[in-house]
Scaffold this motif. Structure first.
Motif, PDB file in Angstrom:
ATOM      1  N   VAL A 156     -26.820 -12.101  -9.946  1.00 40.33           N
ATOM      2  CA  VAL A 156     -26.871 -12.926  -8.725  1.00 40.33           C
ATOM      3  C   VAL A 156     -25.765 -13.979  -8.766  1.00 40.33           C
ATOM      4  N   ARG A 157     -25.588 -14.582  -9.912  1.00 42.22           N
ATOM      5  CA  ARG A 157     -24.623 -15.681 -10.079  1.00 42.22           C
ATOM      6  C   ARG A 157     -23.216 -15.259  -9.688  1.00 42.22           C
ATOM      7  N   SER A 158     -22.893 -13.991  -9.892  1.00 48.00           N
ATOM      8  CA  SER A 158     -21.538 -13.516  -9.608  1.00 48.00           C
ATOM      9  C   SER A 158     -21.206 -13.546  -8.124  1.00 48.00           C
ATOM     10  N   HIS A 159     -22.222 -13.685  -7.266  1.00 45.17           N
ATOM     11  CA  HIS A 159     -22.001 -13.710  -5.813  1.00 45.17           C
ATOM     12  C   HIS A 159     -21.969 -15.112  -5.229  1.00 45.17           C
ATOM     13  N   VAL A 160     -22.152 -16.122  -6.070  1.00 48.42           N
ATOM     14  CA  VAL A 160     -22.275 -17.497  -5.590  1.00 48.42           C
ATOM     15  C   VAL A 160     -21.064 -18.294  -6.043  1.00 48.42           C
ATOM     16  N   THR A 161     -20.515 -19.090  -5.135  1.00 49.46           N
ATOM     17  CA  THR A 161     -19.324 -19.882  -5.441  1.00 49.46           C
ATOM     18  C   THR A 161     -19.664 -21.367  -5.536  1.00 49.46           C
ATOM     19  N   GLY A 162     -18.761 -22.113  -6.188  1.00 50.62           N
ATOM     20  CA  GLY A 162     -18.903 -23.566  -6.270  1.00 50.62           C
ATOM     21  C   GLY A 162     -20.133 -24.012  -7.024  1.00 50.62           C
ATOM     22  N   LEU A 163     -20.493 -23.308  -8.086  1.00 56.04           N
ATOM     23  CA  LEU A 163     -21.741 -23.599  -8.790  1.00 56.04           C
ATOM     24  C   LEU A 163     -21.682 -24.935  -9.525  1.00 56.04           C
ATOM     25  N   GLN A 164     -22.774 -25.681  -9.403  1.00 56.95           N
ATOM     26  CA  GLN A 164     -22.932 -26.937 -10.123  1.00 56.95           C
ATOM     27  C   GLN A 164     -24.345 -27.006 -10.686  1.00 56.95           C
ATOM     28  N   ARG A 165     -24.464 -27.590 -11.842  1.00 51.70           N
ATOM     29  CA  ARG A 165     -25.774 -27.703 -12.484  1.00 51.70           C
ATOM     30  C   ARG A 165     -26.611 -28.793 -11.825  1.00 51.70           C
ATOM     31  N   VAL A 166     -27.911 -28.483 -11.626  1.00 54.17           N
ATOM     32  CA  VAL A 166     -28.874 -29.440 -11.079  1.00 54.17           C
ATOM     33  C   VAL A 166     -30.099 -29.424 -11.980  1.00 54.17           C
ATOM     34  N   ASP A 167     -30.478 -30.570 -12.516  1.00 51.94           N
ATOM     35  CA  ASP A 167     -31.609 -30.658 -13.439  1.00 51.94           C
ATOM     36  C   ASP A 167     -32.844 -31.210 -12.748  1.00 51.94           C
ATOM     37  N   HIS A 168     -33.957 -30.505 -12.900  1.00 50.85           N
ATOM     38  CA  HIS A 168     -35.245 -31.035 -12.466  1.00 50.85           C
ATOM     39  C   HIS A 168     -35.724 -32.036 -13.502  1.00 50.85           C
ATOM     40  N   GLU A 169     -36.508 -33.024 -13.064  1.00 50.71           N
ATOM     41  CA  GLU A 169     -36.951 -34.080 -13.973  1.00 50.71           C
ATOM     42  C   GLU A 169     -37.798 -33.539 -15.120  1.00 50.71           C
ATOM     43  N   ALA A 170     -38.424 -32.379 -14.946  1.00 53.60           N
ATOM     44  CA  ALA A 170     -39.230 -31.791 -16.012  1.00 53.60           C
ATOM     45  C   ALA A 170     -38.417 -30.936 -16.967  1.00 53.60           C
ATOM     46  N   GLY A 171     -37.105 -30.792 -16.693  1.00 53.27           N
ATOM     47  CA  GLY A 171     -36.243 -30.062 -17.605  1.00 53.27           C
ATOM     48  C   GLY A 171     -35.717 -28.737 -17.093  1.00 53.27           C
TER      49      GLY A 171
END
Length: 488
Positions: free
Chosen positions: A21-36
């Protein structure tokens, strides 16, 4: 009802599914939920959709928890679970894709002389299923997403079964159970029931399971895995998922079409109806902390109120019914998470439903007083990097609007009257003001009020007719938020 967000979440269980799936998505940035939980956020090319990716691991329980967590944090318009599965039908070729029209949780039952099945089942979202059928009509749907030279697989619209066991045997008691009671299912896997159940509890957020067939669930899994069919099935499922998203109306177009449709069929409220009447003196409001004193661990909390004018004192029998309604409404709107424990109370002056997490400082609740005051509150989002709550003006205005709409779901229980909105943040001494995007990458921040303690309260000094307050929600949310930000 939720406001359209233009956001979609795609879940996978295995790393190879995630990478597909990741290979089809551009401009990826990490987002962390407060629970980890770690998400990646990006965009699908040629669309206006934002997409969040998450890897949940195997099993229905983890899928349920993280689905609920993502819906609560991201508030998406739709959720997908994408990956591989074992085929249960001879007419399915390895690499084919199954769009689950229904998900069966097949482990439910009662053991007596014989095993009597008691399955739970979830229907696919009609909107997403229709988009999938539309995408699959064109045989070229997979040409761009799939690796060069690979032909588009067949797409099947059939039920699937989800349990806690990886099936890889031609003859077993489980196979006999599946054949006898679930003969119509096309594939079997281990996450779809948890995912679909959590999405259904969250006010039936549109959900769809898409699976590529990587083995035949008949003892040949080792050979098919060695032959690379896991990767092929994951690629095919990911490609169809992207095609389905592209077949959905773009978020911008959807809003425009809705506005056009409403203007054609419903008379727009007059401009005067969208302007509140200024009161000579603010109406009295009972702030949250006067009714349910906060715990010392609770962090900055946004609270929204609608004060009913001249409402008759509600009888206690009605309040007792409203106590249960607050819980069910909060669950259906994903205001309360699917997994957290919700406390409900009936006191002499009010009924409330609320949840508290002392570890994270999270506080969230709904309340109605016998005088007709409607109240709700939720903790401000926290930054894991800054270790403090973040007051994002844009996000706050959106949440104030959402919370007002949530309260309006209760206003039918109050005799038709006029409502005055109020807003507060309490406590308001330990937080920072910045965008949530900036907070995710920042390692330093300034306290918003330079050490000044106490609550910030916007008193109810404008009043709106009950018939017009719904249409005026965006205006009210903007006004309250602007007045709130003046204190920071």
């Amino acid at each position: 009802m939720r406001s359209p967000s233009g956001k979609i979440v795609v879940f996978t269980a295995l790393p190879l599914e995630y990478r597909a799936v990741r290979s089809h998505v551009t401009g990826l940035q990490r987002v962390d939920h407060e629970a980890g939980t770690i998400f990646e956020h990006g965009r699908i090319p040629e669309t206006n959709w934002e997409v969040y990716l998450a890897q949940v691991g195997q099993g229905n329980q983890g899928a349920a928890i993280l689905t609920e967590r993502a819906i609560q944090m991201i508030r998406p318009d739709a959720v997908f679970f994408t990956g591989i599965a074992g085929g249960m039908k001879h007419d399915l070729a390895l690499g084919d894709v199954v769009v689950a029209t229904r998900v069966f949780a097949y482990h439910g039952g009662k053991q007596e002389g014989t095993f009597k099945t008691r399955p739970e089942t979830w229907q696919a979202s009609h909107r997403l299923e229709q988009a999938a059928r539309f995408a699959a009509l064109d045989p070229r749907w997979a040409r761009a997403p799939l690796p060069a030279g690979r032909e588009a697989p067949e797409v099947h619209f059939k039920p699937i079964a989800a349990g806690e066991v990886v099936v890889n045997a031609q003859a077993s008691a489980l196979q006999e159970l599946l054949d006898e009671h679930y003969n119509g299912v096309a594939a079997i896997e281990t996450e779809g029931a948890g995912f679909a159940g959590a999405a259904s509890l969250a006010d039936q957020v549109p959900a769809l399971v898409i699976r590529g067939i990587s083995d035949r669930a008949d003892g040949s899994k080792q050979q098919t895995d060695t032959g690379g069919f896991q990767l092929i099935a994951a690629d095919n499922a990911a490609a169809l998922t992207i095609a389905v998203v592209k077949a959905l109306p773009s978020p911008g177009a959807t809003k425009a079409e809705l506005q056009s449709s409403r203007s054609d069929t419903v008379d727009a409220p007059p401009i005067a109806a969208l302007i509140g009447q200024q009161l000579k003196e603010p109406m009295p409001v009972t702030w949250r902390t006067k009714l349910l004193p906060p715990r010392s661990s609770e962090s900055a909390t946004l609270e929204v109120h609608l004060i009913a004018e001249d409402s008759p004192w509600l009888p206690l029998r009605q309040m007792n019914q409203l106590k249960d309604k607050l819980v069910s409404l909060g669950r259906s709107e994903a205001f309360f998470t699917a997994t957290e424990e919700v406390s409900s109370v009936l006191e002499a002056d009010f009924a409330a439903a609320y949840a508290r997490d002392p570890r994270s400082g999270r506080s969230v609740g709904l309340l109605i007083t016998r005088s007709g005051q409607l109240s709700c509150w939720e903790s401000l989002p926290r930054s894991t990097r800054l270790h403090m709550p973040v007051l994002d003006p844009k996000h706050t205005q959106e949440r104030v609007a959402d919370l007002l709409r949530l309260l309006l779901r209760l206003h039918d229980d109050i005799p038709h009257t006029r409502f005055a909105p109020a807003l507060a943040i309490d406590p308001a001494d330990m937080l920072t003001v910045m965008s949530l995007e900036a907070a995710r990458s920042s390692t330093s921040a300034t306290l918003a009020r330079s050490g000044r303690g106490g609550a910030v309260q916007i008193t109810p000094d404008e009043i709106w007719d009950a018939a017009n307050v719904g249409a005026a929600v965006p205006t009210i949310a903007e006004e309250l938020t602007l007045r709130l930000m003046q204190h920071f």
